[in-house]
Structures are given as structure tokens and as C-alpha cells.
Design a protein around this motif. Structure first.
Motif, PDB file in Angstrom:
ATOM      1  N   MET A  80       8.022  10.330  26.423  1.00  0.00           N
ATOM      2  CA  MET A  80       7.153   9.288  26.956  1.00  0.00           C
ATOM      3  C   MET A  80       7.896   7.959  26.944  1.00  0.00           C
ATOM      4  SD  MET A  80       4.023  10.563  27.583  1.00  0.00           S
ATOM      5  CE  MET A  80       2.699   9.395  27.227  1.00  0.00           C
ATOM      6  N   PRO A  81       7.627   7.082  27.910  1.00  0.00           N
ATOM      7  CA  PRO A  81       8.218   5.742  27.880  1.00  0.00           C
ATOM      8  C   PRO A  81       7.836   5.007  26.595  1.00  0.00           C
ATOM      9  CG  PRO A  81       7.194   6.164  30.001  1.00  0.00           C
ATOM     10  CD  PRO A  81       6.785   7.294  29.099  1.00  0.00           C
ATOM     11  N   LYS A  82       8.689   4.098  26.197  1.00  0.00           N
ATOM     12  CA  LYS A  82       8.448   3.376  24.948  1.00  0.00           C
ATOM     13  C   LYS A  82       7.115   2.635  24.984  1.00  0.00           C
ATOM     14  CE  LYS A  82      10.601   0.118  21.730  1.00  0.00           C
ATOM     15  NZ  LYS A  82      11.773  -0.751  21.462  1.00  0.00           N
ATOM     16  N   TRP A  83       6.750   2.052  26.123  1.00  0.00           N
ATOM     17  CA  TRP A  83       5.504   1.293  26.195  1.00  0.00           C
ATOM     18  C   TRP A  83       4.287   2.207  26.004  1.00  0.00           C
ATOM     19  CZ3 TRP A  83       1.933   2.883  29.683  1.00  0.00           C
ATOM     20  CH2 TRP A  83       2.370   3.576  30.806  1.00  0.00           C
ATOM     21  N   ALA A  84       4.418   3.491  26.380  1.00  0.00           N
ATOM     22  CA  ALA A  84       3.300   4.430  26.228  1.00  0.00           C
ATOM     23  C   ALA A  84       3.201   4.973  24.811  1.00  0.00           C
ATOM     24  CB  ALA A  84       3.450   5.582  27.217  1.00  0.00           C
ATOM     25  N   ARG A  85       4.336   4.988  24.103  1.00  0.00           N
ATOM     26  CA  ARG A  85       4.331   5.482  22.719  1.00  0.00           C
ATOM     27  C   ARG A  85       3.818   4.436  21.753  1.00  0.00           C
ATOM     28  NH1 ARG A  85       9.713   6.783  24.016  1.00  0.00           N
ATOM     29  NH2 ARG A  85      10.429   5.325  22.425  1.00  0.00           N
ATOM     30  N   GLY A  86       3.963   3.160  22.104  1.00  0.00           N
ATOM     31  CA  GLY A  86       3.585   2.099  21.182  1.00  0.00           C
ATOM     32  C   GLY A  86       4.765   1.709  20.306  1.00  0.00           C
ATOM     33  N   SER A  87       4.718   0.500  19.796  1.00  0.00           N
ATOM     34  CA  SER A  87       5.848  -0.012  19.013  1.00  0.00           C
ATOM     35  C   SER A  87       5.685   0.224  17.521  1.00  0.00           C
ATOM     36  CB  SER A  87       6.005  -1.525  19.261  1.00  0.00           C
ATOM     37  OG  SER A  87       4.797  -2.205  18.952  1.00  0.00           O
ATOM     38  N   THR A  88       4.475   0.519  17.070  1.00  0.00           N
ATOM     39  CA  THR A  88       4.252   0.748  15.648  1.00  0.00           C
ATOM     40  C   THR A  88       3.459   2.027  15.454  1.00  0.00           C
ATOM     41  OG1 THR A  88       2.211  -0.582  15.690  1.00  0.00           O
ATOM     42  CG2 THR A  88       4.246  -1.710  15.077  1.00  0.00           C
ATOM     43  N   LYS A  89       3.711   2.692  14.342  1.00  0.00           N
ATOM     44  CA  LYS A  89       2.988   3.907  14.006  1.00  0.00           C
ATOM     45  C   LYS A  89       1.604   3.555  13.480  1.00  0.00           C
ATOM     46  CE  LYS A  89       3.117   7.888  10.899  1.00  0.00           C
ATOM     47  NZ  LYS A  89       3.838   8.525   9.763  1.00  0.00           N
ATOM     48  N   PRO A  90       0.528   4.176  14.023  1.00  0.00           N
ATOM     49  CA  PRO A  90      -0.816   3.882  13.526  1.00  0.00           C
ATOM     50  C   PRO A  90      -0.937   4.260  12.055  1.00  0.00           C
ATOM     51  CG  PRO A  90      -0.889   5.143  15.578  1.00  0.00           C
ATOM     52  CD  PRO A  90       0.530   5.160  15.108  1.00  0.00           C
ATOM     53  N   GLN A  91      -1.700   3.450  11.311  1.00  0.00           N
ATOM     54  CA  GLN A  91      -1.891   3.743   9.901  1.00  0.00           C
ATOM     55  C   GLN A  91      -2.895   4.869   9.745  1.00  0.00           C
ATOM     56  OE1 GLN A  91      -3.234   0.429   7.546  1.00  0.00           O
ATOM     57  NE2 GLN A  91      -2.858   1.440   5.606  1.00  0.00           N
ATOM     58  N   SER A  92      -2.536   5.876   8.982  1.00  0.00           N
ATOM     59  CA  SER A  92      -3.422   7.008   8.758  1.00  0.00           C
ATOM     60  C   SER A  92      -4.462   6.666   7.697  1.00  0.00           C
ATOM     61  CB  SER A  92      -2.602   8.214   8.304  1.00  0.00           C
ATOM     62  OG  SER A  92      -3.442   9.243   7.810  1.00  0.00           O
ATOM     63  N   PHE A  93      -5.666   7.230   7.850  1.00  0.00           N
ATOM     64  CA  PHE A  93      -6.700   7.026   6.832  1.00  0.00           C
ATOM     65  C   PHE A  93      -6.233   7.569   5.479  1.00  0.00           C
ATOM     66  CE2 PHE A  93     -10.772   6.794   9.659  1.00  0.00           C
ATOM     67  CZ  PHE A  93     -10.236   5.700  10.284  1.00  0.00           C
ATOM     68  N   ASP A  94      -5.354   8.580   5.507  1.00  0.00           N
ATOM     69  CA  ASP A  94      -4.877   9.176   4.257  1.00  0.00           C
ATOM     70  C   ASP A  94      -3.899   8.263   3.517  1.00  0.00           C
ATOM     71  OD1 ASP A  94      -6.346  11.488   4.741  1.00  0.00           O
ATOM     72  OD2 ASP A  94      -4.736  12.395   5.920  1.00  0.00           O
ATOM     73  N   GLU A  95      -3.445   7.201   4.187  1.00  0.00           N
ATOM     74  CA  GLU A  95      -2.461   6.309   3.578  1.00  0.00           C
ATOM     75  C   GLU A  95      -3.110   5.111   2.885  1.00  0.00           C
ATOM     76  OE1 GLU A  95       0.000   5.220   6.845  1.00  0.00           O
ATOM     77  OE2 GLU A  95       0.987   7.170   6.999  1.00  0.00           O
ATOM     78  N   VAL A  96      -4.405   4.918   3.047  1.00  0.00           N
ATOM     79  CA  VAL A  96      -5.059   3.744   2.475  1.00  0.00           C
ATOM     80  C   VAL A  96      -5.465   4.026   1.034  1.00  0.00           C
ATOM     81  CG1 VAL A  96      -5.909   3.052   4.747  1.00  0.00           C
ATOM     82  CG2 VAL A  96      -7.375   4.418   3.258  1.00  0.00           C
ATOM     83  N   PRO A  97      -5.619   2.961   0.210  1.00  0.00           N
ATOM     84  CA  PRO A  97      -6.035   3.137  -1.186  1.00  0.00           C
ATOM     85  C   PRO A  97      -7.412   3.806  -1.277  1.00  0.00           C
ATOM     86  CG  PRO A  97      -5.218   0.916  -0.786  1.00  0.00           C
ATOM     87  CD  PRO A  97      -5.353   1.555   0.549  1.00  0.00           C
ATOM     88  N   PRO A  98      -7.704   4.485  -2.391  1.00  0.00           N
ATOM     89  CA  PRO A  98      -8.973   5.220  -2.536  1.00  0.00           C
ATOM     90  C   PRO A  98     -10.217   4.380  -2.279  1.00  0.00           C
ATOM     91  CG  PRO A  98      -7.455   5.819  -4.292  1.00  0.00           C
ATOM     92  CD  PRO A  98      -6.806   4.696  -3.548  1.00  0.00           C
ATOM     93  N   GLU A  99     -10.252   3.141  -2.780  1.00  0.00           N
ATOM     94  CA  GLU A  99     -11.434   2.295  -2.583  1.00  0.00           C
ATOM     95  C   GLU A  99     -11.644   2.001  -1.101  1.00  0.00           C
ATOM     96  OE1 GLU A  99     -11.358  -1.247  -4.886  1.00  0.00           O
ATOM     97  OE2 GLU A  99     -12.139  -0.274  -6.698  1.00  0.00           O
ATOM     98  N   GLN A 100     -10.559   1.717  -0.391  1.00  0.00           N
ATOM     99  CA  GLN A 100     -10.653   1.442   1.035  1.00  0.00           C
ATOM    100  C   GLN A 100     -11.044   2.714   1.793  1.00  0.00           C
ATOM    101  OE1 GLN A 100      -7.180  -0.355   2.735  1.00  0.00           O
ATOM    102  NE2 GLN A 100      -8.100  -0.650   4.742  1.00  0.00           N
ATOM    103  N   ALA A 101     -10.528   3.854   1.343  1.00  0.00           N
ATOM    104  CA  ALA A 101     -10.871   5.123   1.989  1.00  0.00           C
ATOM    105  C   ALA A 101     -12.358   5.408   1.855  1.00  0.00           C
ATOM    106  CB  ALA A 101     -10.049   6.259   1.380  1.00  0.00           C
TER     107      ALA A 101
END
Length: 265
Positions: A80-101
Motif C-alpha cells: 500500500m502507498p505510504k499515505w494509505a498505511r499511515g505514518s504512525t502505528k495505532p495504539q492497541s487497547f492491550d497496550e494501555v495501563p489497566p486503569e485506562q483499559a
């Protein structure tokens, strides 16, 4: 391919509506997180993210029957073109602290009241609140979209489509590439397999050949004709349900538009 209109498109949400729904959901999850004192999962401007969502959906449509954009293939191969892939990886819900989850997901409906810093967490957390706000859970997925998925699969088994795909495959083989169909083209190359880094010269050669063979045998036109015929059959078989569904799509579109205006999109 991006400009082709399928029969069932008249009953399904537009690319803009789908983008609004997805980006509004993310935006409202972030607003809810801020209310609980947590940073947002993303900081993209709502209007810009909706525009980008529409553009990505339109580009994805060009790959419905395999690659069809030669200019893109010459640069990105099967990737995919770079503009379609996005410049940053989306943050996964599994990566957030327990309280935020907990604030994100909440607890099942009917559970005891759960709080964060003396503030009650909504049913289903911020994700559940966002889902209800934009109306995603008012009737599930759209009938037209389910029928489109069905006819796409049926198309691949129909005799006219199989013949066109075989013509494409023979064209590829004459050029030195052995693939059974355009959806499996590029298997083994980095960009097609999601590997990072630019494509090598062999991948680009294969991708460009895939596009050239598609147009040499008129693969997009033939598959589009078959799929359109199948969709027209489904429209006849589901006429009343689709008529009712179209009203729901239009009602949802008006609701989403009002939310976009309210939140500055």
C-alpha cells in the motif's frame, strides 16, 4: 475501479458515511477518555481523519480484483502507498495501563457500578458510550454490505469470472509469474506479506505485470459485470428489505452529519 458503482451501492453507506462512522467513534472514545483524565489514543483532527478515511476506502476499492493502479505498482509493488498505511502505528487497547483499559472497556451491562476516581464508568466503558452515541448498535451491520460480501465470493466461482481469472493467470505465466488468481499475486514478496521496507525490483516487476495482464484480458471489466449481475439478483430477491434498509442508511447519515458538525469535522 474507484469510480465504478455497483448496484448494491445504492442501498449501502457511502465511503464518506463509513469514514465518518469510524472516525467519529474514535473521536468520541478520546473525548470520553479526557473526561476521566486519560490522554487520547490518537490526536488526529476529526475533519482530516474523515477525509483520509474516504481516500483510503476509495484506494482500497481499486484493489478489489487485484492491483489496477500501474503508477502505484511501479513504486510500491504489491504494498500500500505510504499515505494509505499511515505514518504512525495505532495504539492497541492491550497496550494501555489497566486503569485506562477499564475505563475504555468498562464492565458488562448489568454489573455493579464501577468507578474511576469517584466517577462512574459508563456501560461498556468509553467504547460502549461512543458506540451508543453514534448509533452503531441500533441494528447491526447493513444488509447491502452483507450482500456485497456474499456476491463477491459467489463471483469468484461463477464460470465467466473463472474464465477471466484463468486468462489473467496464463498471461502472468507467460511473463514468468505463476499465480492462480490476482488475490494471491505477490505471495512471498515483502510488501505483499506486510514486511517493512521498500519492494525490490522483482516485486515491482511482478506487480506491474499483474496490472498489465489485468487490463490485457479486461479482468476488472469482466469481474465487475459478473458481480453486478449477481448483485441485481440479490436486489430482486431482497427488494422490500433493502428498501427499508435504505431508509435506515439515510437516517444514520443524517445523524452522523449532525455529530460531525457538533464536533467540528
Amino acid at each position: 475501479m474507484a469510480q465504478l458503482s455497483f448496484p448494491l451501492d445504492a442501498f449501502a453507506p457511502s465511503a464518506a458515511q463509513n469514514a465518518q462512522e469510524g472516525q467519529l467513534w474514535s473521536h468520541m472514545v478520546n473525548l470520553c477518555l479526557r473526561e476521566f483524565g486519560f490522554p487520547p489514543l490518537s490526536s488526529t483532527n476529526l475533519s482530516e481523519s474523515i477525509d483520509q478515511g474516504v481516500r483510503v476506502r476509495q484506494y482500497t476499492k481499486t484493489r478489489r480484483y487485484g492491483l489496477s493502479d500501474r503508477a502505484s505498482a511501479e513504486v510500491y509493488g504489491y504494498g500500500m502507498p505510504k499515505w494509505a498505511r499511515g505514518s504512525t502505528k495505532p495504539q492497541s487497547f492491550d497496550e494501555v495501563p489497566p486503569e485506562q483499559a477499564l475505563v475504555l472497556r468498562g464492565t458488562p451491562r448489568g454489573s455493579a457500578d464501577v468507578q474511576h476516581q469517584n466517577q462512574s464508568i459508563p456501560d461498556g466503558g468509553c467504547t460502549g458510550e461512543a458506540t451508543r452515541a453514534i448509533g452503531i448498535d441500533d441494528g447491526g451491520s447493513y444488509l447491502a454490505e452483507r450482500l456485497q460480501a456474499k456476491t463477491f465470493q459467489l463471483m469468484r466461482t461463477e464460470a465467466r469470472a473463472k474464465n477471466a481469472i484463468e486468462q489473467w493467470s496464463r498471461c502472468m505465466k507467460r511473463k514468468g509469474f505463476d499465480y492462480p488468481d490476482p488475490w494471491n499475486a505477490g505471495n512471498g514478496f515483502g510488501a505483499a506479506d506486510g514486511e517493512p521496507g521498500p519492494p525490490d525490483s522483482e516485486e515491482i516487476k511482478s506487480a506491474v505485470t499483474s496490472v498489465d495482464c489485468s487490463f490485457a484480458v479486461n479482468l476488472p471489466g469482466k469481474l465487475f459485470a459478473v458481480e453486478s449481475d449477481l448483485q441485481n439478483i440479490e436486489i430482486d430477491n431482497n427488494a422490500e428489505a433493502l428498501k427499508k434498509e435504505k431508509k435506515r442508511v439515510e437516517s444514520r447519515a443524517r445523524h452522523l452529519q449532525s455529530l460531525v458538525r457538533k464536533h467540528g469535522g
